[in-house]
Design a protein around this motif. Structure first.
Motif, mmCIF file in Angstrom:
data_model
loop_
_atom_site.group_PDB
_atom_site.id
_atom_site.type_symbol
_atom_site.label_atom_id
_atom_site.label_comp_id
_atom_site.label_asym_id
_atom_site.label_seq_id
_atom_site.Cartn_x
_atom_site.Cartn_y
_atom_site.Cartn_z
ATOM 1 N N GLU A 161 36.860 26.605 41.858
ATOM 2 C CA GLU A 161 35.616 27.067 41.225
ATOM 3 C C GLU A 161 35.746 27.171 39.702
ATOM 4 O OE1 GLU A 161 32.602 27.813 42.828
ATOM 5 O OE2 GLU A 161 33.643 26.756 44.464
ATOM 6 N N ASN A 162 36.896 26.737 39.188
ATOM 7 C CA ASN A 162 37.166 26.780 37.743
ATOM 8 C C ASN A 162 37.110 28.192 37.159
ATOM 9 O OD1 ASN A 162 37.512 23.929 37.382
ATOM 10 N ND2 ASN A 162 35.288 23.703 37.557
ATOM 11 N N LYS A 163 37.429 29.154 38.010
ATOM 12 C CA LYS A 163 37.487 30.540 37.551
ATOM 13 C C LYS A 163 38.832 30.853 36.903
ATOM 14 C CE LYS A 163 34.206 32.124 41.060
ATOM 15 N NZ LYS A 163 33.122 32.551 40.142
ATOM 16 N N ILE A 164 39.874 30.130 37.326
ATOM 17 C CA ILE A 164 41.181 30.249 36.704
ATOM 18 C C ILE A 164 41.813 28.868 36.643
ATOM 19 C CG2 ILE A 164 41.580 32.601 37.558
ATOM 20 C CD1 ILE A 164 43.552 31.367 39.590
ATOM 21 N N GLN A 165 42.860 28.735 35.848
ATOM 22 C CA GLN A 165 43.622 27.495 35.775
ATOM 23 C C GLN A 165 45.084 27.794 36.059
ATOM 24 O OE1 GLN A 165 42.867 25.855 31.886
ATOM 25 N NE2 GLN A 165 41.050 24.753 32.576
ATOM 26 N N LEU A 166 45.704 26.920 36.844
ATOM 27 C CA LEU A 166 47.142 27.045 37.093
ATOM 28 C C LEU A 166 47.858 25.858 36.484
ATOM 29 C CD1 LEU A 166 47.452 28.327 40.773
ATOM 30 C CD2 LEU A 166 47.799 29.598 38.672
ATOM 31 N N TYR A 208 43.527 36.314 52.073
ATOM 32 C CA TYR A 208 44.686 35.422 52.090
ATOM 33 C C TYR A 208 44.940 34.928 50.669
ATOM 34 C CZ TYR A 208 43.824 35.639 57.051
ATOM 35 O OH TYR A 208 43.639 36.107 58.338
ATOM 36 N N ARG A 209 46.061 35.317 50.100
ATOM 37 C CA ARG A 209 46.306 35.065 48.683
ATOM 38 C C ARG A 209 46.293 33.581 48.332
ATOM 39 N NH1 ARG A 209 44.696 39.859 48.000
ATOM 40 N NH2 ARG A 209 46.036 41.410 46.980
ATOM 41 N N VAL A 210 46.921 32.735 49.145
ATOM 42 C CA VAL A 210 46.946 31.299 48.835
ATOM 43 C C VAL A 210 45.536 30.725 48.862
ATOM 44 C CG1 VAL A 210 47.723 29.037 49.605
ATOM 45 C CG2 VAL A 210 49.317 30.954 49.641
ATOM 46 N N ALA A 211 44.803 30.993 49.935
ATOM 47 C CA ALA A 211 43.447 30.448 50.079
ATOM 48 C C ALA A 211 42.538 30.946 48.961
ATOM 49 C CB ALA A 211 42.867 30.833 51.441
ATOM 50 N N TYR A 212 42.651 32.215 48.609
ATOM 51 C CA TYR A 212 41.776 32.773 47.584
ATOM 52 C C TYR A 212 42.114 32.204 46.207
ATOM 53 C CZ TYR A 212 38.642 36.080 45.360
ATOM 54 O OH TYR A 212 37.600 36.636 44.648
ATOM 55 N N LEU A 213 43.402 32.056 45.928
ATOM 56 C CA LEU A 213 43.806 31.502 44.642
ATOM 57 C C LEU A 213 43.353 30.049 44.522
ATOM 58 C CD1 LEU A 213 45.343 32.611 42.177
ATOM 59 C CD2 LEU A 213 47.381 31.475 43.045
ATOM 60 N N LYS A 214 43.472 29.287 45.592
ATOM 61 C CA LYS A 214 43.003 27.897 45.569
ATOM 62 C C LYS A 214 41.499 27.840 45.328
ATOM 63 C CE LYS A 214 46.574 25.670 48.402
ATOM 64 N NZ LYS A 214 46.880 24.978 49.682
ATOM 65 N N TRP A 215 40.770 28.764 45.933
ATOM 66 C CA TRP A 215 39.319 28.822 45.718
ATOM 67 C C TRP A 215 38.994 29.133 44.270
ATOM 68 C CZ3 TRP A 215 36.184 33.095 44.399
ATOM 69 C CH2 TRP A 215 34.808 32.848 44.447
ATOM 70 N N LEU A 216 39.719 30.069 43.666
ATOM 71 C CA LEU A 216 39.502 30.391 42.250
ATOM 72 C C LEU A 216 39.727 29.170 41.365
ATOM 73 C CD1 LEU A 216 41.286 33.874 41.968
ATOM 74 C CD2 LEU A 216 38.822 33.445 41.864
ATOM 75 N N VAL A 217 40.744 28.367 41.704
ATOM 76 C CA VAL A 217 41.029 27.149 40.939
ATOM 77 C C VAL A 217 39.906 26.133 41.123
ATOM 78 C CG1 VAL A 217 42.602 25.185 40.710
ATOM 79 C CG2 VAL A 217 43.537 27.496 40.997
#
Length: 333
Positions: free
Chosen positions: A328-333, A317-326
């Motif tokens: 976990e500080n793996k990416i920044q939006l 799920y793109r939304v859930a996965y992207l939120k998880w990346l944020v």
């Protein structure tokens, strides 16, 4: 022909890569590689690639390429709503910048992955000449990108806009947040074809392999047939109400039953789309019918003995996965 393919490790990008290689195109990929891989086996070897944000792609990166297929971006309506400012920056401004750099680098053709969601709410059939009613940041970014890309058309640069129907099917980087995939997986893992809306909205549907074939058709077409053109991608007889999709899933997956979520409500997005232009102008025809696509997807998850726990996993799920990346500080939006 050498093709610069953005988002080559995404849901569509994986299938697009294999399709291009099958047709003997040289491919240079570009992807940040955020999303999990390996849901199904690759048919071809990995391609040379840049692990790069599309906002940072330079003219130097594009030198030697003959065409760009631009898939990368924040990839659906809910994802685009996480941060509308970033959606505009990535989906619109970076798209225009990429095209301008491509033109300066001598790239001759730029095929842009747009969306039928640009039509928003329409009670009648819509075609490429209909009014656009984008409801979300994602859809608005597509409309704005189309307008600016078409301005770049000249004798040396051929921009092509492809408004894709709602995609479904199997990929190495699988998504389960798309209606057909979601309902089929729900049916198999829970016994419920669970609708999250009242099911009355219309959607045009497109198998992922048919989407890839449309882009290849535009790569191969004579320039005068595609330059500055907008094409809806799909088949006119593949428009369905969401509840009709659910009933086809119910027919295909044994011991499943259509149900409605307790939070089900009317989906504001509803559109039926005419696809005659691409059929008549480019002799494009889809190969997949929805019922066959549902069966293909069901057979695949059955063979994998896919579980309800896996069905709920954020990886799909793109939304859930992207939120998880944020988080976990793996990416920044």
């Amino acid at each position: 022909m050498k093709v610069f393919l953005t988002g080559h490790k995404g849901y569509v990008g994986n299938v697009m890569t294999d399709s291009l290689l099958k047709e003997n195109f040289d491919v240079l990929g570009c992807d940040l590689e955020y999303y999990p891989q390996g849901f199904i086996k690759r048919n071809f070897k990995e391609v040379p690639s840049l692990k790069k944000d599309i906002r940072d792609v330079s003219g130097e990166d594009l030198k030697g390429c003959d065409a760009v297929i631009h898939l990368a971006g924040l990839s659906n309506d809910p994802l685009g709503e996480i941060n509308p400012r970033i959606t505009e920056e990535v989906n619109f401004r970076a798209t225009v910048n990429l095209a301008e750099n491509a033109k300066k680098a001598g790239v001759g053709r730029f095929i842009f992955s747009s969306s039928c969601s640009t039509y928003g709410v329409n009670s009648d059939f819509v075609d490429e000449y209909s009014n656009l009613e984008p409801l979300t940041a994602y859809a608005k970014s597509k409309v704005n990108s189309e307008k600016e890309l078409l301005k770049l058309k000249d004798d040396t640069f051929c921009p092509v806009m492809l408004r894709n129907a709602t995609v479904y099917g199997l990929s190495q980087s699988q998504r389960l947040d798309l209606v057909v995939n979601n309902l089929t997986c729900s049916a198999y893992t829970t016994g419920k074809v669970e609708l999250l809306s009242d099911g009355t909205s219309w959607r045009p549907l497109l198998h992922i392999e048919d989407m890839a074939s449309a882009f290849i058709k535009c790569l191969k077409a004579d320039e005068d047939k595609v330059s500055g053109e907008i094409f809806n991608v799909g088949s006119t007889d593949e428009n369905y109400k969401v509840k009709d999709i659910a009933e086809l899933v119910e027919e295909t997956v044994p011991e499943s039953k259509v149900t409605f979520s307790s939070k089900a409500s009317k989906d504001a997005r509803s559109y039926r789309v005419n696809f005659d232009k691409i059929k008549n102008n480019l002799h494009y025809k889809t190969k997949w019918k929805l019922k066959d696509g549902i069966k293909q997807f069901y057979d695949a998850i059955k063979d994998k003995e896919f579980t309800e726990k896996e069905f709920r996993d954020k990886n799909f799920y793109r939304v859930a996965y992207l939120k998880w990346l944020v988080q976990e500080n793996k990416i920044q939006l």
